[in-house]
Design a protein around this motif. Structure first.
Motif, PDB file in Angstrom:
ATOM      1  N   GLY A 199       0.719  -1.216   0.046  1.00  0.00           N
ATOM      2  CA  GLY A 199       0.126   0.005  -0.065  1.00  0.00           C
ATOM      3  C   GLY A 199       0.809   1.305  -0.028  1.00  0.00           C
TER       4      GLY A 199
ATOM      5  N   GLY B 134      -9.168   4.905   3.359  1.00  0.00           N
ATOM      6  CA  GLY B 134      -8.778   3.548   2.671  1.00  0.00           C
ATOM      7  C   GLY B 134      -9.901   3.001   1.946  1.00  0.00           C
ATOM      8  N   TRP B 135      -9.894   1.596   1.703  1.00  0.00           N
ATOM      9  CA  TRP B 135     -10.892   1.057   0.831  1.00  0.00           C
ATOM     10  C   TRP B 135     -12.328   0.797   1.469  1.00  0.00           C
TER      11      TRP B 135
ATOM     12  N   HIS C 232      -3.650   0.756  -6.922  1.00  0.00           N
ATOM     13  CA  HIS C 232      -4.841   0.894  -6.182  1.00  0.00           C
ATOM     14  C   HIS C 232      -5.895   1.915  -6.690  1.00  0.00           C
TER      15      HIS C 232
ATOM     16  N   GLU D 299      -3.992  -0.088   5.147  1.00  0.00           N
ATOM     17  CA  GLU D 299      -5.187  -0.965   4.948  1.00  0.00           C
ATOM     18  C   GLU D 299      -5.134  -1.254   3.547  1.00  0.00           C
ATOM     19  N   MET D 300      -4.715  -0.416   2.467  1.00  0.00           N
ATOM     20  CA  MET D 300      -4.410  -0.749   0.987  1.00  0.00           C
ATOM     21  C   MET D 300      -3.519  -2.167   1.146  1.00  0.00           C
TER      22      MET D 300
ATOM     23  N   CYS E 139       1.081   5.303   1.821  1.00  0.00           N
ATOM     24  CA  CYS E 139       0.595   6.201   2.690  1.00  0.00           C
ATOM     25  C   CYS E 139       0.888   7.677   1.789  1.00  0.00           C
TER      26      CYS E 139
ATOM     27  N   LYS F 155      -3.953   5.153   8.062  1.00  0.00           N
ATOM     28  CA  LYS F 155      -4.946   4.085   7.938  1.00  0.00           C
ATOM     29  C   LYS F 155      -4.694   3.573   6.504  1.00  0.00           C
ATOM     30  N   ALA F 156      -5.019   4.443   5.607  1.00  0.00           N
ATOM     31  CA  ALA F 156      -5.119   3.836   4.053  1.00  0.00           C
ATOM     32  C   ALA F 156      -4.175   3.300   3.636  1.00  0.00           C
TER      33      ALA F 156
ATOM     34  N   LEU G 288      -8.179   7.535  -1.999  1.00  0.00           N
ATOM     35  CA  LEU G 288      -8.190   5.891  -0.949  1.00  0.00           C
ATOM     36  C   LEU G 288      -7.469   6.828   0.198  1.00  0.00           C
TER      37      LEU G 288
END
Ligand SMILES: O=C(O)CCC(=O)C1=CC=C[C@@H](O)[C@@H]1C(=O)O
Ligand SMILES: [Mg+2]
Length: 371
Positions: A46, A269-270, A301, A105-106, A48, A101-102, A264
């Protein structure tokens, strides 16, 4: 899914051309790549997308690094979730910090899709195997340089052009561009450079058939945008103002915008992006995927996000070569006649060039279940 380690890679990539907005100009892009590794050594990736300075939102690279290291990663390694949908609940005691967080999470969604042996875009319910994409041009010092960039991007087939505007570089710029490109799908991003005092000034833009004006007013505003939208025929698109699905509900209820840019990183995030998508499909609010000058990981993503049925407007998902001499993924993102084809491999469908990531790394951190 048993995640045994999380690695953070803080890298700096040189932009091939400076990117200038109403807030200032960037010549390079620091970003955090987030890698989660499971018990069998499979990695999910992912990104950030916080910038080095807090000009877009309050998050920064180093601030996000701290929240990931001290809070988000330890809670993930301790709880051992079975599906990425469990993450918002796991992190509910950690307020805001959407981009931190994204990024994590990704990475978990990418790993989960790989374990299901499915492309991420198919896992989240994507409806298309290729997406139409647009391109954003930063503020340029002369009108001729706009023409140079726009001619180049039209030749590459981009489906729409986004230009930045700010007081003193707005109406005359848009008038000149519309004069030269009468049919070009054109939009403007103001990045909160105006206030309600500028309503009459901004209304002048109504005569130039812009697709939309993105975020003209304050980054945390929904109410004043409603007053501006009721005074203008050009659709307003909200970007910075929309942090969660609840903001969409309020913006739609007040008539603050007609279009929403989803990122995102900005919405955490998702999971939240999927909630926003569901609400906007129900309320018939068209969506497009915004960009954050991401590396190829964040871009991969974004491509998956743009395959969802509600993403009906070309987003800021340009080719790797629009930003970087060399991207950190293989294959790089390429645009063919304004379209990007989704790789049909599991997860985000691209390999991360870890040797090149190491060459770009400013610092790295590994946290394991034994840390
Ligand atoms: O990533 C891209 O291609 C577009 C980037 C872009 O337009 C933006 C990135 C970050 C903040 C803003 O300047 C602007 C945006 O608001 O969408
Ligand atoms: Mg924007």
């Amino acid at each position: 899914m048993k995640i045994e380690a999380v690695l953070l890679h803080r890298i700096r990539m040189e932009l091939i051309t400076p990117f200038a907005t109403s807030y200032g100009a960037y010549t390079d892009r620091e970003t955090i790549l987030v890698q989660v590794i499971d018990e069998n050594g499979i990695s999910g990736w992912g990104e950030c997308v916080a910038f080095a300075t807090p000009w877009y939102t309050e998050e920064t690279v180093l601030g996000a690094w701290h929240v990931l290291e001290q809070f988000l990663i330890p809670s993930l390694l301790k709880e051992q979730i079975q599906h990425p949908r469990q993450l918002p609940q796991l992190w509910q005691a950690i307020k805001r910090h959407a981009m931190a967080k994204a990024g994590l999470e990704m990475a978990v969604w990418d790993l989960y899709a790989k374990l299901q042996k499915k492309p991420l875009y198919q896992l989240i319910g994507g409806m298309r195997d290729e997406i139409q994409v647009g391109v954003a041009i930063g503020l340029q010092p002369t009108i001729e340089q706009y023409y140079e960039w726009i001619d180049q991007y039209i030749a590459q087939g981009y489906a729409r052009i986004k230009v930045k505007i700010k007081p003193g570089q707005d109406v005359s710029l848009i008038a000149a561009l519309r004069e030269k490109y009468p049919q070009l799908p054109l939009m403007a991003d103001a990045n909160s450079a105006y206030t309600l005092k500028d309503i009459e000034h901004l209304r002048q833009l109504d005569r130039y058939q812009l697709m939309m004006i993105e975020q003209p007013l304050a980054a945390d505003d929904i109410i004043d945008h409603a007053e501006l939208q009721h005074a203008m025929s050009t659709p307003i698109c909200l970007d910075e103002s929309i942090l969660q699905a609840e903001d969409v509900r309020k913006a739609v209820q007040l008539g603050s915008c007609q279009i929403i840019n989803v990122k995102l990183g900005r919405v955490g995030g998702w999971n939240e992006a999927l909630r926003i998508h569901e609400l906007c499909v129900e309320k018939r609010v068209p969506l497009w995927c915004g960009g954050m000058l991401e590396s190829g990981i964040g871009r991969a993503h974004n491509m998956a996000l743009a395959t969802l049925v509600g993403f009906t407007i070309p987003g800021d998902i340009s080719a790797s070569s629009r930003y970087w001499q060399r991207d950190i993924i293989a294959p790089e993102v390429t645009v063919n006649q304004g379209k990007v084809a989704l790789p049909k491999l599991p997860g985000i469908g691209v390999e991360v060039d870890t040797d090149y990531v190491s060459a770009l790394t400013l610092n790295k951190l590994e946290i394991t279940t034994d840390s």
